[in-house]
Enzyme design. Structure first.
Site, PDB file in Angstrom:
ATOM      1  N   GLU A 195     -51.761 -50.059 -10.541  1.00  0.00           N
ATOM      2  CA  GLU A 195     -52.326 -48.853  -9.927  1.00  0.00           C
ATOM      3  C   GLU A 195     -53.449 -48.280 -10.777  1.00  0.00           C
ATOM      4  O   GLU A 195     -54.450 -47.792 -10.257  1.00  0.00           O
ATOM      5  CB  GLU A 195     -51.257 -47.766  -9.786  1.00  0.00           C
ATOM      6  CG  GLU A 195     -50.170 -48.038  -8.811  1.00  0.00           C
ATOM      7  CD  GLU A 195     -49.190 -46.884  -8.803  1.00  0.00           C
ATOM      8  OE1 GLU A 195     -49.310 -46.041  -7.892  1.00  0.00           O
ATOM      9  OE2 GLU A 195     -48.323 -46.816  -9.706  1.00  0.00           O
ATOM     10  N   TYR A 244     -67.892 -22.948  -5.937  1.00  0.00           N
ATOM     11  CA  TYR A 244     -66.949 -23.997  -5.563  1.00  0.00           C
ATOM     12  C   TYR A 244     -67.531 -25.398  -5.705  1.00  0.00           C
ATOM     13  O   TYR A 244     -66.780 -26.364  -5.864  1.00  0.00           O
ATOM     14  CB  TYR A 244     -66.329 -23.768  -4.186  1.00  0.00           C
ATOM     15  CG  TYR A 244     -67.287 -23.509  -3.056  1.00  0.00           C
ATOM     16  CD1 TYR A 244     -67.938 -24.535  -2.411  1.00  0.00           C
ATOM     17  CD2 TYR A 244     -67.504 -22.207  -2.615  1.00  0.00           C
ATOM     18  CE1 TYR A 244     -68.794 -24.280  -1.353  1.00  0.00           C
ATOM     19  CE2 TYR A 244     -68.360 -21.939  -1.560  1.00  0.00           C
ATOM     20  CZ  TYR A 244     -69.005 -22.989  -0.938  1.00  0.00           C
ATOM     21  OH  TYR A 244     -69.850 -22.739   0.106  1.00  0.00           O
ATOM     22  N   GLU A 271     -47.947 -35.362 -11.180  1.00  0.00           N
ATOM     23  CA  GLU A 271     -47.575 -34.065 -11.754  1.00  0.00           C
ATOM     24  C   GLU A 271     -48.448 -33.757 -12.967  1.00  0.00           C
ATOM     25  O   GLU A 271     -48.901 -32.624 -13.149  1.00  0.00           O
ATOM     26  CB  GLU A 271     -46.096 -34.063 -12.177  1.00  0.00           C
ATOM     27  CG  GLU A 271     -45.129 -34.143 -11.031  1.00  0.00           C
ATOM     28  CD  GLU A 271     -44.754 -35.565 -10.612  1.00  0.00           C
ATOM     29  OE1 GLU A 271     -43.697 -35.735  -9.988  1.00  0.00           O
ATOM     30  OE2 GLU A 271     -45.526 -36.517 -10.888  1.00  0.00           O
ATOM     31  N   LYS A 298     -51.085 -38.243  -3.042  1.00  0.00           N
ATOM     32  CA  LYS A 298     -51.280 -39.681  -3.209  1.00  0.00           C
ATOM     33  C   LYS A 298     -50.875 -40.300  -1.877  1.00  0.00           C
ATOM     34  O   LYS A 298     -49.686 -40.409  -1.572  1.00  0.00           O
ATOM     35  CB  LYS A 298     -50.388 -40.186  -4.350  1.00  0.00           C
ATOM     36  CG  LYS A 298     -50.562 -41.629  -4.698  1.00  0.00           C
ATOM     37  CD  LYS A 298     -49.703 -41.953  -5.916  1.00  0.00           C
ATOM     38  CE  LYS A 298     -50.010 -43.321  -6.450  1.00  0.00           C
ATOM     39  NZ  LYS A 298     -49.277 -43.557  -7.720  1.00  0.00           N
TER      40      LYS A 298
END
Length: 120
Positions: free
Chosen positions: A21, A53, A73, A99
């Site tokens: 990954e 932004y 996390e 994800k």
């Protein structure tokens, strides 16, 4: 407190528990909800009185696309810390990291971690 929300920003990052990954990467979505006082910006129409932004997007992009974490996390925590460190006018931030294609044989629309951090 007022809020500014950046919805479903899309990035390509290299995060995950599995080494593959972190080599191949995949798409990630990030939502930010910023809690701050927007009255002065609303009254003055002055960009300096708010959070730009476009700049916040670049901050998040650099974290998602240039760093690597095993856990989303940890990615979300790093984003929250960077946002609060960079923009002192923000009182609290909620970060959602999605994800969409976790690497296991389950058919669903992904996994999302959501956390809220505020100034101490």
């Amino acid at each position: 407190m007022d809020t500014m929300t950046l919805h479903r920003m899309e990035y390509y990052g290299y995060h995950g528990v599995f080494e593959e990954e972190r080599k191949l990467g995949q798409r990630y979505y990030v939502d930010l909800q910023l809690e701050l006082d927007l009255q002065k910006a609303g009254l003055t129409d002055d960009l300096e009185q708010t959070v730009n932004y476009a700049e916040a997007h670049v901050l998040v992009k650099n974290i998602v696309e240039k760093k690597s974490f095993k856990l989303i996390e940890a990615l979300a925590e790093h984003i929250a810390s960077a946002v609060l460190d960079t923009y002192t006018v923000i009182n609290a931030v909620t970060v959602k990291v999605t994800k969409p294609h976790p690497p296991f044989d389950v058919h669903f629309q992904g996994v999302t971690v959501e956390l809220r951090r505020s100034r101490k």
